[in-house]
Motif scaffolding. Structure first.
Motif, short mmCIF file in Angstrom:
data_model
loop_
_atom_site.label_atom_id
_atom_site.label_comp_id
_atom_site.label_asym_id
_atom_site.label_seq_id
_atom_site.Cartn_x
_atom_site.Cartn_y
_atom_site.Cartn_z
N ILE A 158 0.84 -1.20 0.00
CA ILE A 158 0.00 0.00 0.00
C ILE A 158 0.87 1.25 0.00
CG2 ILE A 158 -1.56 1.39 1.44
CD1 ILE A 158 -3.07 -0.79 0.04
N GLY A 159 1.91 1.24 0.81
CA GLY A 159 2.76 2.43 0.97
C GLY A 159 3.49 2.83 -0.30
N VAL A 160 4.13 1.86 -0.98
CA VAL A 160 4.89 2.21 -2.18
C VAL A 160 3.96 2.71 -3.27
CG1 VAL A 160 6.76 0.62 -1.62
CG2 VAL A 160 4.89 -0.17 -3.09
N THR A 161 2.73 2.19 -3.28
CA THR A 161 1.74 2.64 -4.25
C THR A 161 1.25 4.04 -3.91
OG1 THR A 161 1.02 0.36 -4.61
CG2 THR A 161 -0.48 2.10 -5.30
N PRO A 291 -1.50 4.27 -17.73
CA PRO A 291 -0.57 4.96 -18.65
C PRO A 291 0.69 5.46 -17.93
CG PRO A 291 -2.81 5.66 -19.08
CD PRO A 291 -2.86 4.85 -17.82
N LEU A 292 0.57 5.87 -16.67
CA LEU A 292 1.74 6.33 -15.91
C LEU A 292 2.67 5.17 -15.59
CD1 LEU A 292 0.00 8.77 -13.39
CD2 LEU A 292 1.23 9.36 -15.49
N ILE A 293 2.11 3.98 -15.34
CA ILE A 293 2.93 2.80 -15.08
C ILE A 293 3.66 2.38 -16.35
CG2 ILE A 293 2.89 0.38 -14.37
CD1 ILE A 293 0.42 1.01 -12.69
N ILE A 298 5.42 5.67 -12.77
CA ILE A 298 5.11 4.97 -11.53
C ILE A 298 5.63 3.55 -11.67
CG2 ILE A 298 3.24 4.02 -10.12
CD1 ILE A 298 1.60 6.46 -10.73
N LYS A 299 6.38 3.08 -10.68
CA LYS A 299 6.96 1.75 -10.71
C LYS A 299 6.11 0.79 -9.88
CE LYS A 299 11.61 3.72 -11.08
NZ LYS A 299 11.54 3.71 -12.54
#
Length: 332
Positions: A158-161, A291-293, A298-299
């Protein structure tokens, strides 16, 4: 596509530790109307899976008793009325259960076509956390560009997202983590401030970092004694969104502070919501996040992978809280 009658799946053989996860032969699930059958390539491991194994988070009535809330794979069968997908399509999907298996069924509404740029492991790590963060931070919490955002557990799935999504949409991001190494990892993901909660009082750090104003939105997975500190750390018109209670779900708080600062306290759980509601989030992820991934903005950080028959080891890794990013099961 020729389908087997049985499959390998991880069952919870009585509530307990990671050792109760056992690989067994199970009948192949059949897709109901509006559902697809997915030949699973990878399945994400999440904290709710651990809670289910421990006996404190049962699946919704009528859904699979098997653990696993997210998968990626190839569509191997279609229920009546499916229109968005065809056999052979590569997808990622949010489930109500059943992901720790060679095959799983998912509502068509909760599936997203996998982009070619994503591996199956990365794709399996997306649905549970990205659906959860999008709904709770941006829809319930109403986070806007230029606001200050705090997420606890910044190196969890959850945090990294949450760090990356909040940063991508223009927020100033603060997070709490449990070591200096994790502070570095959180900052590498985009956090402006990373707080080691073992050596620092996060409420005091936030007061200093915000010149006493506080943050606008908090996403909390901890609960317990954090709840009162969260309320002290919010700015006027701030929003606290609770989605987990690792330290307990009860607290004593001063509602005078809530009233004077015009705070909003809310929370949600995704698993019990309708397929239509989850489909609404899926379409938002398709349009605004995927699209950002794909573009690499966004990783999807992967802590590690385990084969399906080592699901217990994956749970032990999660319970150690030493992971940074998502833990994923791979299915041969």
């Amino acid at each position: 596509m020729s389908l087997p009658k049985t499959m390998k799946a991880v069952v919870i053989a009585g509530k307990g530790g990671p050792e109760v996860l056992q690989l067994q032969d199970m009948p192949l699930p059949q897709p109901a109307p509006g559902e697809v059958l997915i030949k699973v390539a990878a399945a994400g491991v999440n904290r709710p899976d651990v809670l289910q194994r421990q006996g404190s988070y049962p699946p919704p009535k009528g859904h699979s008793e098997l653990p696993g809330l997210e998968v990626s794979g190839v569509i191997a069968g279609l229920g009546d009325g499916v229109q968005r997908f065809s056999q052979g399509d590569e997808v990622l999907a949010l489930l109500s259960g059943g992901g720790y298996a060679e095959y799983a069924v998912a509502p068509e509404l909760c599936c997203i076509k996998k982009a070619e740029a994503l591996s199956f492991v990365e794709a399996a790590a997306i649905p549970e956390t990205f659906f959860t963060v999008w709904h709770n931070v941006f829809e319930r919490g109403g986070l806007k560009s230029g606001e200050k955002f705090l997420v606890h557990g910044g190196t969890s799935g959850i945090g990294v997202t949450a760090i990356q999504l909040a940063k991508a949409f223009g927020a100033y991001v603060l997070t709490t983590v449990g070591s200096d190494e994790k502070c570095e990892a959180a900052r590498a993901l985009g956090a402006d401030v990373a707080i080691n909660y073992r050596t620092q009082d996060f409420a005091k750090v936030i007061k200093t970092e915000t010149d006493g104003h506080g943050v606008d939105v908090i996403l909390d997975i901890v609960g317990g004694d954090y709840i009162e500190k969260n309320i002290r750390s919010l700015a006027e018109d701030g929003r606290l969104v609770s989605i987990g209670f690792q330290n307990g779900s009860t607290a004593t708080i001063d509602f005078m502070r809530v009233m004077l600062k015009r705070l909003t306290i809310t929370g949600s759980t995704l698993r019990i919501r309708s397929n239509e509601f989850k489909g609404h989030i899926a379409r938002a992820i398709e349009e605004k996040v995927l699209p950002l991934i794909v573009a690499g903005k966004i990783k999807v950080p992967i802590d590690g992978t385990f084969p399906l028959d080592r699901a217990g080891e994956a749970h032990a890794r999660m319970e150690s809280s030493s992971h940074i990013g998502k833990i994923v099961l791979t299915v041969a």
